[in-house]
Design a protein around this motif. Structure first.
Motif, PDB file in Angstrom:
ATOM      1  N   PHE A 126      15.750 -17.322   8.581  1.00  0.00           N
ATOM      2  CA  PHE A 126      16.033 -16.275   9.557  1.00  0.00           C
ATOM      3  C   PHE A 126      14.718 -15.766  10.145  1.00  0.00           C
ATOM      4  O   PHE A 126      13.759 -15.525   9.421  1.00  0.00           O
ATOM      5  CB  PHE A 126      16.785 -15.128   8.881  1.00  0.00           C
ATOM      6  N   GLN A 127      14.671 -15.594  11.470  1.00  0.00           N
ATOM      7  CA  GLN A 127      13.487 -15.056  12.134  1.00  0.00           C
ATOM      8  C   GLN A 127      13.815 -13.704  12.761  1.00  0.00           C
ATOM      9  O   GLN A 127      14.571 -13.627  13.718  1.00  0.00           O
ATOM     10  CB  GLN A 127      12.997 -16.015  13.220  1.00  0.00           C
ATOM     11  N   PRO A 128      13.237 -12.626  12.208  1.00  0.00           N
ATOM     12  CA  PRO A 128      13.447 -11.307  12.799  1.00  0.00           C
ATOM     13  C   PRO A 128      12.916 -11.292  14.239  1.00  0.00           C
ATOM     14  O   PRO A 128      12.144 -12.164  14.653  1.00  0.00           O
ATOM     15  CB  PRO A 128      12.620 -10.380  11.915  1.00  0.00           C
ATOM     16  N   ASN A 129      13.293 -10.287  14.991  1.00  0.00           N
ATOM     17  CA  ASN A 129      12.856 -10.182  16.389  1.00  0.00           C
ATOM     18  C   ASN A 129      11.345 -10.196  16.538  1.00  0.00           C
ATOM     19  O   ASN A 129      10.818 -10.792  17.477  1.00  0.00           O
ATOM     20  CB  ASN A 129      13.446  -8.934  17.051  1.00  0.00           C
ATOM     21  N   TRP A 130      10.622  -9.539  15.629  1.00  0.00           N
ATOM     22  CA  TRP A 130       9.166  -9.516  15.762  1.00  0.00           C
ATOM     23  C   TRP A 130       8.576 -10.903  15.584  1.00  0.00           C
ATOM     24  O   TRP A 130       7.557 -11.235  16.201  1.00  0.00           O
ATOM     25  CB  TRP A 130       8.525  -8.500  14.811  1.00  0.00           C
ATOM     26  N   VAL A 131       9.202 -11.762  14.765  1.00  0.00           N
ATOM     27  CA  VAL A 131       8.729 -13.138  14.569  1.00  0.00           C
ATOM     28  C   VAL A 131       9.012 -13.956  15.833  1.00  0.00           C
ATOM     29  O   VAL A 131       8.140 -14.687  16.320  1.00  0.00           O
ATOM     30  CB  VAL A 131       9.388 -13.782  13.331  1.00  0.00           C
ATOM     31  N   LYS A 132      10.212 -13.833  16.379  1.00  0.00           N
ATOM     32  CA  LYS A 132      10.552 -14.537  17.614  1.00  0.00           C
ATOM     33  C   LYS A 132       9.593 -14.137  18.735  1.00  0.00           C
ATOM     34  O   LYS A 132       9.118 -14.981  19.494  1.00  0.00           O
ATOM     35  CB  LYS A 132      11.991 -14.225  18.025  1.00  0.00           C
ATOM     36  N   HIS A 133       9.314 -12.846  18.838  1.00  0.00           N
ATOM     37  CA  HIS A 133       8.389 -12.341  19.852  1.00  0.00           C
ATOM     38  C   HIS A 133       6.995 -12.928  19.634  1.00  0.00           C
ATOM     39  O   HIS A 133       6.322 -13.349  20.591  1.00  0.00           O
ATOM     40  CB  HIS A 133       8.340 -10.815  19.801  1.00  0.00           C
ATOM     41  N   ALA A 134       6.533 -12.963  18.392  1.00  0.00           N
ATOM     42  CA  ALA A 134       5.203 -13.502  18.093  1.00  0.00           C
ATOM     43  C   ALA A 134       5.107 -14.979  18.469  1.00  0.00           C
ATOM     44  O   ALA A 134       4.093 -15.418  19.027  1.00  0.00           O
ATOM     45  CB  ALA A 134       4.873 -13.310  16.610  1.00  0.00           C
ATOM     46  N   PHE A 135       6.142 -15.771  18.201  1.00  0.00           N
ATOM     47  CA  PHE A 135       6.132 -17.176  18.586  1.00  0.00           C
ATOM     48  C   PHE A 135       6.138 -17.322  20.109  1.00  0.00           C
ATOM     49  O   PHE A 135       5.408 -18.134  20.668  1.00  0.00           O
ATOM     50  CB  PHE A 135       7.321 -17.933  17.990  1.00  0.00           C
ATOM     51  N   SER A 136       6.944 -16.545  20.800  1.00  0.00           N
ATOM     52  CA  SER A 136       7.064 -16.690  22.249  1.00  0.00           C
ATOM     53  C   SER A 136       5.826 -16.203  23.000  1.00  0.00           C
ATOM     54  O   SER A 136       5.595 -16.594  24.140  1.00  0.00           O
ATOM     55  CB  SER A 136       8.308 -15.983  22.769  1.00  0.00           C
ATOM     56  N   HIS A 137       5.001 -15.363  22.368  1.00  0.00           N
ATOM     57  CA  HIS A 137       3.808 -14.835  23.029  1.00  0.00           C
ATOM     58  C   HIS A 137       2.504 -15.383  22.451  1.00  0.00           C
ATOM     59  O   HIS A 137       1.427 -14.846  22.714  1.00  0.00           O
ATOM     60  CB  HIS A 137       3.807 -13.307  22.962  1.00  0.00           C
ATOM     61  N   GLY A 138       2.582 -16.426  21.630  1.00  0.00           N
ATOM     62  CA  GLY A 138       1.381 -17.092  21.137  1.00  0.00           C
ATOM     63  C   GLY A 138       0.730 -16.484  19.916  1.00  0.00           C
ATOM     64  O   GLY A 138      -0.346 -16.916  19.516  1.00  0.00           O
ATOM     65  N   GLY A 139       1.341 -15.503  19.309  1.00  0.00           N
ATOM     66  CA  GLY A 139       0.765 -14.909  18.100  1.00  0.00           C
ATOM     67  C   GLY A 139       0.975 -15.772  16.872  1.00  0.00           C
ATOM     68  O   GLY A 139       0.190 -15.723  15.934  1.00  0.00           O
TER      69      GLY A 139
ATOM     70  N   LYS B 288       0.825  -1.208   0.000  1.00  0.00           N
ATOM     71  CA  LYS B 288       0.000   0.000   0.000  1.00  0.00           C
ATOM     72  C   LYS B 288       0.860   1.259   0.000  1.00  0.00           C
ATOM     73  O   LYS B 288       0.622   2.213   0.726  1.00  0.00           O
ATOM     74  CB  LYS B 288      -0.955   0.004   1.186  1.00  0.00           C
ATOM     75  N   GLY B 289       1.940   1.226  -0.789  1.00  0.00           N
ATOM     76  CA  GLY B 289       2.801   2.381  -0.954  1.00  0.00           C
ATOM     77  C   GLY B 289       3.803   2.621   0.163  1.00  0.00           C
ATOM     78  O   GLY B 289       4.512   3.611   0.141  1.00  0.00           O
ATOM     79  N   LYS B 290       3.850   1.723   1.160  1.00  0.00           N
ATOM     80  CA  LYS B 290       4.781   1.883   2.283  1.00  0.00           C
ATOM     81  C   LYS B 290       5.741   0.705   2.332  1.00  0.00           C
ATOM     82  O   LYS B 290       5.392  -0.417   1.982  1.00  0.00           O
ATOM     83  CB  LYS B 290       4.025   1.956   3.608  1.00  0.00           C
ATOM     84  N   GLU B 291       6.959   0.978   2.812  1.00  0.00           N
ATOM     85  CA  GLU B 291       7.932  -0.092   2.991  1.00  0.00           C
ATOM     86  C   GLU B 291       7.600  -0.842   4.279  1.00  0.00           C
ATOM     87  O   GLU B 291       7.385  -0.236   5.319  1.00  0.00           O
ATOM     88  CB  GLU B 291       9.350   0.472   3.076  1.00  0.00           C
ATOM     89  N   VAL B 292       7.527  -2.171   4.186  1.00  0.00           N
ATOM     90  CA  VAL B 292       7.197  -3.010   5.335  1.00  0.00           C
ATOM     91  C   VAL B 292       8.200  -4.155   5.444  1.00  0.00           C
ATOM     92  O   VAL B 292       8.896  -4.474   4.486  1.00  0.00           O
ATOM     93  CB  VAL B 292       5.766  -3.577   5.226  1.00  0.00           C
ATOM     94  N   ASP B 293       8.261  -4.762   6.633  1.00  0.00           N
ATOM     95  CA  ASP B 293       9.069  -5.961   6.841  1.00  0.00           C
ATOM     96  C   ASP B 293       8.204  -7.182   6.587  1.00  0.00           C
ATOM     97  O   ASP B 293       7.050  -7.228   7.042  1.00  0.00           O
ATOM     98  CB  ASP B 293       9.595  -6.029   8.278  1.00  0.00           C
ATOM     99  N   VAL B 294       8.728  -8.143   5.880  1.00  0.00           N
ATOM    100  CA  VAL B 294       8.039  -9.409   5.662  1.00  0.00           C
ATOM    101  C   VAL B 294       8.974 -10.544   6.042  1.00  0.00           C
ATOM    102  O   VAL B 294      10.191 -10.393   6.052  1.00  0.00           O
ATOM    103  CB  VAL B 294       7.551  -9.586   4.205  1.00  0.00           C
ATOM    104  N   TRP B 295       8.382 -11.675   6.389  1.00  0.00           N
ATOM    105  CA  TRP B 295       9.163 -12.831   6.795  1.00  0.00           C
ATOM    106  C   TRP B 295       8.793 -14.005   5.916  1.00  0.00           C
ATOM    107  O   TRP B 295       7.615 -14.310   5.732  1.00  0.00           O
ATOM    108  CB  TRP B 295       8.875 -13.149   8.254  1.00  0.00           C
TER     109      TRP B 295
END
Length: 55
Positions: free
Chosen positions: A20-33, A6-13
């Motif tokens: 490789f798992q970025p920090n937000w992915v590790k956090h999501a796994f550790s918190h049930g997301g 949508k015209g913005k730069e975003v992080d994707v995994w």
């Protein structure tokens, strides 16, 4: 990795147990997301990923 959404730069995994798992992915796994289902599928619990969307 970076992508344009949508015209913005975003992080994707790229989903993979051994990729490789970025920090937000590790956090999501550790918190049930995010959780693995079987050997190659990921279940996403959206309110845990985006708390502003909780009902």
């Amino acid at each position: 990795m970076k992508a344009i959404y949508k015209g913005k730069e975003v992080d994707v995994w790229q989903v993979g147990r051994n990729s490789f798992q970025p920090n937000w992915v590790k956090h999501a796994f550790s918190h049930g997301g995010l959780c693995w289902i079987g050997s190659d599928k990921v279940k996403i619990y959206w309110p845990a990923i985006n708390p502003s969307k909780k009902e």
